[in-house]
Design an enzyme around this catalytic site. Structure first.
Site, PDB file in Angstrom:
ATOM      1  N   LYS A   1       0.509   7.613   1.204  1.00  0.00           N
ATOM      2  CA  LYS A   1       0.113   6.796   0.632  1.00  0.00           C
ATOM      3  C   LYS A   1      -0.186   7.109  -1.153  1.00  0.00           C
ATOM      4  O   LYS A   1      -0.215   6.540  -2.397  1.00  0.00           O
ATOM      5  CB  LYS A   1      -0.986   6.321   0.726  1.00  0.00           C
ATOM      6  CG  LYS A   1      -1.108   5.900   1.872  1.00  0.00           C
ATOM      7  CD  LYS A   1      -2.555   5.111   2.719  1.00  0.00           C
ATOM      8  CE  LYS A   1      -3.604   4.533   3.946  1.00  0.00           C
ATOM      9  NZ  LYS A   1      -2.263   3.765   3.811  1.00  0.00           N
TER      10      LYS A   1
ATOM     11  N   THR B   1      -3.765  -4.492   2.983  1.00  0.00           N
ATOM     12  CA  THR B   1      -4.632  -4.957   2.262  1.00  0.00           C
ATOM     13  C   THR B   1      -5.525  -5.156   1.763  1.00  0.00           C
ATOM     14  O   THR B   1      -5.635  -6.200   0.997  1.00  0.00           O
ATOM     15  CB  THR B   1      -5.432  -5.448   4.210  1.00  0.00           C
ATOM     16  OG1 THR B   1      -5.911  -4.376   4.678  1.00  0.00           O
ATOM     17  CG2 THR B   1      -3.959  -6.366   5.684  1.00  0.00           C
TER      18      THR B   1
ATOM     19  N   LYS C   1      -7.181  -7.273  -0.994  1.00  0.00           N
ATOM     20  CA  LYS C   1      -8.609  -7.318  -2.130  1.00  0.00           C
ATOM     21  C   LYS C   1      -8.906  -7.786  -3.468  1.00  0.00           C
ATOM     22  O   LYS C   1      -9.405  -8.609  -4.137  1.00  0.00           O
ATOM     23  CB  LYS C   1      -9.416  -6.569  -1.195  1.00  0.00           C
ATOM     24  CG  LYS C   1      -9.732  -6.915   0.698  1.00  0.00           C
ATOM     25  CD  LYS C   1     -10.409  -6.093   1.317  1.00  0.00           C
ATOM     26  CE  LYS C   1      -9.772  -5.625   2.880  1.00  0.00           C
ATOM     27  NZ  LYS C   1      -9.597  -4.432   3.336  1.00  0.00           N
TER      28      LYS C   1
ATOM     29  N   LYS D   1      -8.541   4.139  -0.117  1.00  0.00           N
ATOM     30  CA  LYS D   1      -7.509   3.612   1.147  1.00  0.00           C
ATOM     31  C   LYS D   1      -7.986   5.261   1.961  1.00  0.00           C
ATOM     32  O   LYS D   1      -8.387   5.826   1.328  1.00  0.00           O
ATOM     33  CB  LYS D   1      -6.547   3.551   1.234  1.00  0.00           C
ATOM     34  CG  LYS D   1      -5.355   4.571   0.170  1.00  0.00           C
ATOM     35  CD  LYS D   1      -3.734   3.866  -0.520  1.00  0.00           C
ATOM     36  CE  LYS D   1      -4.187   2.715  -0.973  1.00  0.00           C
ATOM     37  NZ  LYS D   1      -3.540   1.024  -1.039  1.00  0.00           N
ATOM     38  N   ARG D   2      -7.082   5.500   2.757  1.00  0.00           N
ATOM     39  CA  ARG D   2      -6.935   6.218   4.018  1.00  0.00           C
ATOM     40  C   ARG D   2      -6.845   6.983   2.859  1.00  0.00           C
ATOM     41  O   ARG D   2      -5.364   7.368   2.254  1.00  0.00           O
ATOM     42  CB  ARG D   2      -6.902   6.293   5.414  1.00  0.00           C
ATOM     43  CG  ARG D   2      -7.297   5.637   6.346  1.00  0.00           C
ATOM     44  CD  ARG D   2      -9.007   6.666   7.171  1.00  0.00           C
ATOM     45  NE  ARG D   2      -8.817   7.818   6.931  1.00  0.00           N
ATOM     46  CZ  ARG D   2      -9.247   7.677   7.737  1.00  0.00           C
ATOM     47  NH1 ARG D   2      -9.267   6.623   9.287  1.00  0.00           N
ATOM     48  NH2 ARG D   2      -8.651   8.999   9.096  1.00  0.00           N
TER      49      ARG D   2
ATOM     50  N   HIS E   1       2.705  -1.525  13.974  1.00  0.00           N
ATOM     51  CA  HIS E   1       1.005  -2.034  12.143  1.00  0.00           C
ATOM     52  C   HIS E   1       1.966  -0.693  11.837  1.00  0.00           C
ATOM     53  O   HIS E   1       1.704   0.068  10.681  1.00  0.00           O
ATOM     54  CB  HIS E   1       0.258  -1.343  12.470  1.00  0.00           C
ATOM     55  CG  HIS E   1      -0.881  -2.433  13.416  1.00  0.00           C
ATOM     56  ND1 HIS E   1      -1.788  -3.770  12.245  1.00  0.00           N
ATOM     57  CD2 HIS E   1      -0.959  -3.021  14.087  1.00  0.00           C
ATOM     58  CE1 HIS E   1      -1.821  -4.334  12.747  1.00  0.00           C
ATOM     59  NE2 HIS E   1      -1.512  -4.296  14.460  1.00  0.00           N
TER      60      HIS E   1
HETATM   61  C1  26Q Z   1      -3.432   6.148  17.741  1.00  0.00           C
HETATM   62  C2  26Q Z   1      -3.393   7.382  18.927  1.00  0.00           C
HETATM   63  C3  26Q Z   1      -4.412   8.049  18.664  1.00  0.00           C
HETATM   64  C4  26Q Z   1      -5.746   7.991  18.224  1.00  0.00           C
HETATM   65  C5  26Q Z   1      -5.384   7.758  17.114  1.00  0.00           C
HETATM   66  C6  26Q Z   1      -4.165   6.537  16.672  1.00  0.00           C
HETATM   67  C7  26Q Z   1      -4.265   5.692  15.868  1.00  0.00           C
HETATM   68  C8  26Q Z   1      -5.383   4.313  14.908  1.00  0.00           C
HETATM   69  C9  26Q Z   1      -5.636   4.171  14.543  1.00  0.00           C
HETATM   70  C10 26Q Z   1      -3.612   5.475  14.810  1.00  0.00           C
HETATM   71  C11 26Q Z   1      -2.941   4.358  14.093  1.00  0.00           C
HETATM   72  C12 26Q Z   1      -4.509   3.391  13.511  1.00  0.00           C
HETATM   73  C13 26Q Z   1      -4.509   3.226  12.355  1.00  0.00           C
HETATM   74  C14 26Q Z   1      -3.178   2.375  11.819  1.00  0.00           C
HETATM   75  C15 26Q Z   1      -3.184   1.884  10.999  1.00  0.00           C
HETATM   76  O1  26Q Z   1      -4.431   1.380   9.581  1.00  0.00           O
HETATM   77  N1  26Q Z   1      -2.228   0.668  10.099  1.00  0.00           N
HETATM   78  C16 26Q Z   1      -2.464   0.155   9.007  1.00  0.00           C
HETATM   79  O2  26Q Z   1      -2.469  -1.387   9.501  1.00  0.00           O
HETATM   80  C17 26Q Z   1      -2.824  -2.349   8.070  1.00  0.00           C
HETATM   81  C18 26Q Z   1      -2.612  -3.899   9.172  1.00  0.00           C
HETATM   82  O3  26Q Z   1      -1.597  -4.379  10.089  1.00  0.00           O
HETATM   83  C19 26Q Z   1      -1.793  -2.357   7.547  1.00  0.00           C
HETATM   84  O4  26Q Z   1      -1.960  -3.093   6.845  1.00  0.00           O
HETATM   85  C20 26Q Z   1      -1.258  -0.690   6.844  1.00  0.00           C
HETATM   86  O5  26Q Z   1       0.198  -1.030   6.113  1.00  0.00           O
HETATM   87  C21 26Q Z   1      -0.818  -0.222   8.001  1.00  0.00           C
HETATM   88  O6  26Q Z   1      -0.710   1.348   7.330  1.00  0.00           O
END
Ligand code: 26Q
Length: 827
Positions: free
Chosen positions: A571, A673, A677, A565-566, A372
């Site tokens: 972004k 995503t 929406k 979004k975050r 991702h």
């Molecule tokens: C990893 C290690 C330790 C702690 C936290 C994490 C961690 C947690 C969540 C790393 C990444 C995330 C989330 C990533 C994320 O939300 N990515 C998004 O995924 C979406 C679904 O595929 C995409 O549409 C977005 O582009 C992408 O940023």
């Protein structure tokens, strides 16, 4: 339930409960009185909500059991979606929609003195995820149930989900999200399926009676994993799948020695230690931070889930492990659960006594990995030293996987040591690290990205060496969103209108929205008026929310320009703010040609440790404060930062949005995503050529999309030569914006607080190249304003966006995963 023997599966299952308003009303009253000890009069709405939730869960039960009875037969293939995050939001209204009980449930409530809307608000969001990746998992679960695919989700039962965000003096403050405080009426605890998960200890190698060498993991500190099951209902098809969430707890024997030695408090502390594992979701969505507890969470999920899947498979009457991969596939949501590759090897070898080659053949035929992110800082690496201490037996297995893998590499490219170094699962250097993405690729039969561009960039960049070795492993699966939650539930006004025109088949087959295209023509005045009225009503609903949560008045006749979004530099919420400041400066100068009144809404959480993201929130709030209170602005521009953006706020926001901001630096947003929406709900997009924006643009056509900015290749080519000052010199409007920030206009009483932001965007090392896209963005925004003046044409484009959004349903995404990866037979 999910674990019947074939014999039980053939037995007749329970009848479903009556779904009349009278029967439902009766059950709510029973729960209120007998379970909750409340009477109708004066019952606070939270208890009526709970009684209603139980009543509806009861009505899901027989379908839930039957779904598994139907499938739990030998040789029935299943998929497991493993994810550290499931951002499911609220369940009540979703089940009501899926069971087609909206009218009935409303009618059943007449005695209770609470409307459906009030009760829905009593349910806390299940915020078990950060953002896109977690919400995607939830949309996938919805579509799998609606397609009747035998897919179970495995996740963690976090006690505390994503933190709640408050804004204090413009700054983000975090509060703990104790979402389970009042209990979770949807979940079912299943202590009969508890699993034991090991940590620490050491490995012993021994030779058995036949002279075969084996390993065992001993002297471990164990914790128990208790499953909590949540029903995932399909859309009007009587299928109910399971999301199984693991909660950690101490083993019963945890404290015997110390207890007997009289160290009672030390013993209880150990219990605490075990319970910490599922205590809290890491609120970090874009950089791994190497914390031991996070690795514990990952292994806890992987181990408990694999053991449970093996148990289910045996319980369904299977025993020949060489067939395990015919019946099971595990989809790993990013690298977070990737330790599952080594854990399945361990279970097959140490517990089931398979030899390496057999175990490896099974493992690599049932694991699949979805990536991702392209951001290098988000790629997970764990120090070998931590692994050694926490999971010594798994480290041994990873070493062996790597040794055998590197032999394959050196056979194919003899003497290419640099390639071996690049591809090694163990990164050498100051501290040795395990590269989780490499482990996932080597251990999986399928590796996919989440949008066409993203998958291509992975092939050409990060994963190139692996593509050379195994070209057929790599594929794309463009993300989607579930139209049930994001249109049918969130936008009832527009949904009724669509159904009136094309029937209700679109809810389960979103490609049917195409049939709206002829209605977009300007000659369909009545339909246009109804479309506009539906959007207008949604904007009033959002305006009320903004008023309540931000104290800012939004005029529903203005353009609603939204970015939620975050908060992250890539972004580029900053680019949005620069445009807002530019609009403000135009008002101050009286440059009003082509002006369109706008309400700009920005929302999102910053990771608590991400200082720059937090400062961006402060900037948005400071700019809003000045703009909203400057009498010269006089309501032509409004700015609001919406606190605590979450799934349930997006349900109000997306239907009310005119302009969707998707403005990441090209090549950085894997998919997005939220963009989907908004499109489904008739927003137009202003966006870069990035992630799924590209596919949205292709679907709707460039005349109905505001494209701007550098492309991914241009961003790469500019790196190393980027000179932000040249843009400043060439563009007086950009200079005005930067000067306004630099002058302290937005922070008169907190001097200097935005210096770090100016420093970042004025630096030639700014990886996000914000200033490079400023002119192109402002020009595109001017086209937006011009387009907004032609109301009829805007409505035409809005309808076309919805009509072209059929591809972005997770029903399509899941059908593709199933066709290419899971290969589940239709139930
Ligand atoms: C990893 C290690 C330790 C702690 C936290 C994490 C961690 C947690 C969540 C790393 C990444 C995330 C989330 C990533 C994320 O939300 N990515 C998004 O995924 C979406 C679904 O595929 C995409 O549409 C977005 O582009 C992408 O940023």
């Amino acid at each position: 339930m999910p674990d019947q023997t074939p014999l039980q599966a053939c037995q007749p299952t329970l009848e479903s409960l009556p779904v009349t308003a009278d029967a439902i009303r009766q059950d709510i009253k029973q729960y209120q009185f007998y379970h909750l000890g409340r009477i109708l009069k004066d019952c606070p709405p939270v208890y009526t909500y709970r009684a209603l939730a139980w009543t509806l869960r009861d009505r899901l039960m027989s379908d839930w059991m039957n779904t598994y009875a139907r499938r739990d037969l030998p040789g029935k293939r299943r998929a497991y979606y493993m994810s550290l995050e499931f951002l499911i939001g609220r369940a009540l209204s979703n089940h009501v929609l899926n069971l087609d009980l909206d009218k009935t449930a409303r009618a059943s409530l007449q005695d209770f003195g609470h409307s459906m809307e009030e009760l829905v608000e009593e349910e806390p969001d299940a915020g078990l995820g950060n953002g896109g990746l977690g919400r995607l998992a939830a949309c996938f679960m919805d579509s799998c149930a609606s397609l009747d695919l035998p897919v179970m989700g495995y996740g963690i039962h976090y006690e505390y989900g994503m933190f709640r965000q408050r804004i204090e003096n413009g700054y983000q403050k975090e509060d703990a999200d104790h979402w389970l405080r009042d209990g979770n009426p949807w979940e079912v605890e299943r202590t009969e399926f508890i699993q034991r998960v090991q940590f620490g200890g050491r490995t012993e190698h021994f030779t058995d009676k036949e002279g075969v060498r084996h390993a065992r993991w001993v002297d471990t500190s164990d914790v128990l994993a208790i499953p909590f099951d949540m029903p995932i209902s399909g859309y009007r098809n009587h299928a109910v799948n399971t999301l199984r969430l693991w909660k950690s707890t101490a083993t019963d024997a945890f404290n015997l020695d110390e207890f007997n030695a009289g160290s009672y408090t030390e013993a209880v502390q150990e219990k605490n230690h075990a319970e910490h594992i599922s205590m809290v979701l890491y609120p970090n969505d874009s950089s791994e931070n190497g914390k031991e507890l996070r690795l514990r969470q990952q292994y806890f999920l992987a181990s408990a889930s694999l053991k449970d899947a093996l148990r289910q498979w045996h319980a369904a009457g299977n025993s020949d492990l060489s067939k395990f991969a015919d019946d099971n596939v595990f989809q790993m949501n990013d690298t977070h659960p990737t330790i599952a590759v080594a854990e399945l090897m361990r279970l097959l070898m140490d517990d089931y006594r398979l030899d390496w080659d057999k175990a490896w053949a099974i493992t690599t035929q049932c694991m699949a990995y979805t990536n991702h992110t392209l951001l290098p800082e988000a790629l997970e690496r764990w120090s070998v030293a931590l692994f050694e201490r926490l999971l010594p037996r798994l480290l041994e297995i990873i070493y062996e996987i790597n040794a055998r893998f590197l032999r394959t590499v050196s056979m194919k490219w003899p003497g290419d040591l640099d390639r071996q170094r690049r591809m090694s699962i163990i990164e050498e250097g100051g501290v040795q690290q395990v590269r989780m993405a490499w482990l996932a690729i080597v251990g999986s039969f399928s590796v996919n990205g989440v949008a066409a561009l993203h998958s291509q960039l992975l092939r050409d960049g990060l994963f190139r060496d692996f593509v050379d070795l195994w070209p057929d492993k790599f594929n794309n699966k463009t993300n989607g969103v579930t139209p049930r939650r994001w249109v049918a539930h969130a936008n009832p006004g527009m949904s009724a209108l669509i159904t009136r025109e094309i029937g209700d088949g679109w809810v389960a087959d979103l490609s049917q929205l195409e049939k709206l295209k002829p209605l977009a023509e300007l000659s369909n005045k009545a339909f246009h008026a109804d479309w506009h009225a539906a959007k207008r009503a949604n904007k009033e609903r959002l305006a009320a929310l903004v008023k309540a949560d931000c104290g800012v008045e939004f005029n529903p006749d203005a353009l609603f320009d939204v970015q939620v979004k975050r908060i992250h530099e890539y972004k580029r919420q900053l680019l949005n703010v620069l445009h807002v400041i530019h609009l403000y400066s135009r008002i101050k100068k009286g440059h009003m040609q082509g002006w369109a009144d706008r309400c700009v809404l920005i929302g999102g959480k910053a990771a608590p440790g991400y200082a720059m993201a937090k400062r961006i929130i402060k900037l948005v709030n400071s700019v809003a404060e000045v703009v909203n209170n400057d009498p010269d602005v006089n309501g032509r521009l409004k700015v609001a930062f919406l606190p605590n953006y979450r799934v349930s706020s997006m349900e109000i926001i997306a239907p009310a949005t005119d302009l969707s901001e998707q403005i990441s630096t090209a090549g950085k947003e894997a998919s997005g995503t939220g963009n989907m929406k908004f499109m489904m709900n008739g927003a137009l997009t202003i966006g870069t050529y990035d992630g799924a924006n590209i596919e949205i643009l292709d679907a709707v056509g460039e005349d109905n999309f505001f494209l701007f900015g550098l492309r991914a290749g241009e961003v790469d080519a500019l790196r190393g030569h980027y000179q932000p000052h040249t843009y400043l010199e060439q563009d007086h409007e950009l200079r005005d914006v930067i000067d306004l920030i630099g002058s302290g206009h937005f922070n008169p009483v907190e001097p200097g607080i935005f210096d770090m932001i100016l420093g970042a965007i004025l630096s030639p090392h700014d990886p996000w190249m914000t200033l490079a896209d400023f002119r192109s963005y402002v020009d595109a925004q001017n086209l937006v304003s011009l387009a907004w003046h032609d109301k009829a044409n805007w409505t035409r484009m809005s309808i076309l966006n919805t009509a072209s959004s059929g591809f972005f349903s997770t029903d399509r995404t899941m059908a593709e995963y199933n066709r290419d990866i899971w290969k589940l037979r239709p139930a």
